[in-house]
Design a protein around this motif. Structure first.
Motif, PDB file in Angstrom:
ATOM      1  N   LYS A  56      -8.159   1.330 -12.030  1.00 19.19           N
ATOM      2  CA  LYS A  56      -7.193   1.701 -13.063  1.00 19.19           C
ATOM      3  C   LYS A  56      -5.799   1.324 -12.580  1.00 19.19           C
ATOM      4  N   TYR A  57      -4.893   1.151 -13.519  1.00 17.74           N
ATOM      5  CA  TYR A  57      -3.497   0.941 -13.161  1.00 17.74           C
ATOM      6  C   TYR A  57      -2.918   2.249 -12.655  1.00 17.74           C
ATOM      7  N   CYS A  58      -2.011   2.162 -11.697  1.00 19.01           N
ATOM      8  CA  CYS A  58      -1.346   3.351 -11.160  1.00 19.01           C
ATOM      9  C   CYS A  58       0.151   3.254 -11.444  1.00 19.01           C
ATOM     10  N   GLU A  59       0.664   4.230 -12.161  1.00 18.20           N
ATOM     11  CA  GLU A  59       2.097   4.273 -12.456  1.00 18.20           C
ATOM     12  C   GLU A  59       2.827   5.262 -11.553  1.00 18.20           C
ATOM     13  N   LYS A  60       2.071   6.200 -10.960  1.00 16.45           N
ATOM     14  CA  LYS A  60       2.669   7.204 -10.079  1.00 16.45           C
ATOM     15  C   LYS A  60       1.615   7.678  -9.076  1.00 16.45           C
ATOM     16  N   LYS A  61       1.985   7.703  -7.804  1.00 16.80           N
ATOM     17  CA  LYS A  61       1.067   8.155  -6.759  1.00 16.80           C
ATOM     18  C   LYS A  61       0.933   9.672  -6.806  1.00 16.80           C
ATOM     19  N   LYS A  62      -0.311  10.138  -6.689  1.00 18.97           N
ATOM     20  CA  LYS A  62      -0.577  11.574  -6.622  1.00 18.97           C
ATOM     21  C   LYS A  62      -0.694  12.003  -5.169  1.00 18.97           C
ATOM     22  N   LYS A  63      -0.464  13.288  -4.913  1.00 23.07           N
ATOM     23  CA  LYS A  63      -0.613  13.818  -3.556  1.00 23.07           C
ATOM     24  C   LYS A  63      -2.052  13.722  -3.079  1.00 23.07           C
ATOM     25  N   SER A  64      -2.982  13.655  -4.009  1.00 21.86           N
ATOM     26  CA  SER A  64      -4.408  13.600  -3.675  1.00 21.86           C
ATOM     27  C   SER A  64      -4.889  12.173  -3.406  1.00 21.86           C
ATOM     28  N   GLU A  65      -3.960  11.235  -3.237  1.00 24.87           N
ATOM     29  CA  GLU A  65      -4.318   9.835  -2.998  1.00 24.87           C
ATOM     30  C   GLU A  65      -3.699   9.315  -1.699  1.00 24.87           C
ATOM     31  N   ILE A  66      -4.361   8.338  -1.129  1.00 24.47           N
ATOM     32  CA  ILE A  66      -3.863   7.659   0.067  1.00 24.47           C
ATOM     33  C   ILE A  66      -3.579   6.210  -0.318  1.00 24.47           C
ATOM     34  N   SER A  67      -2.437   5.703   0.106  1.00 23.54           N
ATOM     35  CA  SER A  67      -2.066   4.328  -0.266  1.00 23.54           C
ATOM     36  C   SER A  67      -2.344   3.355   0.872  1.00 23.54           C
ATOM     37  N   PHE A  68      -2.676   2.133   0.471  1.00 23.04           N
ATOM     38  CA  PHE A  68      -2.905   1.012   1.365  1.00 23.04           C
ATOM     39  C   PHE A  68      -2.069  -0.133   0.812  1.00 23.04           C
ATOM     40  N   SER A  69      -1.141  -0.658   1.610  1.00 21.39           N
ATOM     41  CA  SER A  69      -0.177  -1.630   1.077  1.00 21.39           C
ATOM     42  C   SER A  69       0.056  -2.805   2.011  1.00 21.39           C
ATOM     43  N   ASN A  70       0.419  -3.925   1.408  1.00 18.21           N
ATOM     44  CA  ASN A  70       0.835  -5.144   2.099  1.00 18.21           C
ATOM     45  C   ASN A  70       0.907  -6.245   1.047  1.00 18.21           C
ATOM     46  N   TYR A  71       1.601  -7.326   1.330  1.00 11.27           N
ATOM     47  CA  TYR A  71       1.668  -8.490   0.444  1.00 11.27           C
ATOM     48  C   TYR A  71       2.162  -8.125  -0.966  1.00 11.27           C
ATOM     49  N   ASN A  72       3.053  -7.148  -1.054  1.00  8.28           N
ATOM     50  CA  ASN A  72       3.657  -6.702  -2.314  1.00  8.28           C
ATOM     51  C   ASN A  72       2.673  -6.045  -3.283  1.00  8.28           C
ATOM     52  N   ILE A  73       1.563  -5.533  -2.763  1.00 10.85           N
ATOM     53  CA  ILE A  73       0.642  -4.765  -3.615  1.00 10.85           C
ATOM     54  C   ILE A  73       0.281  -3.460  -2.920  1.00 10.85           C
ATOM     55  N   SER A  74      -0.157  -2.492  -3.720  1.00 13.12           N
ATOM     56  CA  SER A  74      -0.635  -1.214  -3.195  1.00 13.12           C
ATOM     57  C   SER A  74      -1.933  -0.843  -3.892  1.00 13.12           C
ATOM     58  N   ILE A  75      -2.862  -0.319  -3.103  1.00 13.64           N
ATOM     59  CA  ILE A  75      -4.129   0.198  -3.605  1.00 13.64           C
ATOM     60  C   ILE A  75      -4.153   1.680  -3.254  1.00 13.64           C
ATOM     61  N   PHE A  76      -4.561   2.509  -4.206  1.00  7.29           N
ATOM     62  CA  PHE A  76      -4.608   3.955  -4.008  1.00  7.29           C
ATOM     63  C   PHE A  76      -6.048   4.439  -4.084  1.00  7.29           C
ATOM     64  N   LEU A  77      -6.460   5.210  -3.076  1.00  5.67           N
ATOM     65  CA  LEU A  77      -7.804   5.774  -3.019  1.00  5.67           C
ATOM     66  C   LEU A  77      -7.721   7.292  -3.015  1.00  5.67           C
ATOM     67  N   PRO A  78      -8.669   7.984  -3.645  1.00  8.21           N
ATOM     68  CA  PRO A  78      -8.656   9.450  -3.630  1.00  8.21           C
ATOM     69  C   PRO A  78      -9.039   9.986  -2.252  1.00  8.21           C
ATOM     70  N   LYS A  79      -8.298  10.991  -1.772  1.00  6.19           N
ATOM     71  CA  LYS A  79      -8.573  11.573  -0.455  1.00  6.19           C
ATOM     72  C   LYS A  79     -10.001  12.110  -0.371  1.00  6.19           C
TER      73      LYS A  79
END
Length: 123
Positions: A56-79
């Motif tokens: 899904k598209y992410c418009e806002k990071k939740k506290k229940s998610e962990i981010s993985f970033s590099n190369y100008n992109i971010s992927i968010f996974l649920p804790k």
């Protein structure tokens, strides 16, 4: 197949690996969807084998998610599902009329016949 590393926000995680095809496709999505900050990836129970990856598209990071970033992109996974998703490899397949993201993980096993769902190894 060259893979790019997305760094976890906390060093205790493995990280996410993404192929150049998947990276380019996500960068194109970023250009079209100006208001997103990243992509959310999750798994849900469904299908004949048990589970399916969701994006899904992410418009806002939740506290229940962990981010993985590099190369100008971010992927968010649920804790809550980090053990099942950390170390994920993401690819983008463009074969004939079939275009989609493919996911590979060491804990995935036994895909169903159509390839839409999978089962999880017990760890």
């Amino acid at each position: 197949m060259k893979k790019y590393f997305l760094k976890p926000e906390k060093k205790k995680f493995i990280g996410i690996f993404i192929t150049s095809k998947a990276l380019n496709k996500i960068l194109k999505i970023y250009k079209k969807k100006k208001n997103i900050i990243g992509i959310k990836i999750n798994i849900k129970k469904t299908g004949c084998a048990g589970f399916k990856y969701t994006m899904k598209y992410c418009e806002k990071k939740k506290k229940s998610e962990i981010s993985f970033s590099n190369y100008n992109i971010s992927i968010f996974l649920p804790k809550k599902k980090i053990k099942l998703l950390d170390g994920l490899i993401i690819d983008f397949i463009n074969k004939n009329f079939h275009k989609n993201f493919e996911f590979y993980h060491k804990n995935s096993k036994k895909k169903c016949g159509c390839g839409e769902s999978f089962n999880i190894k017990k760890t």
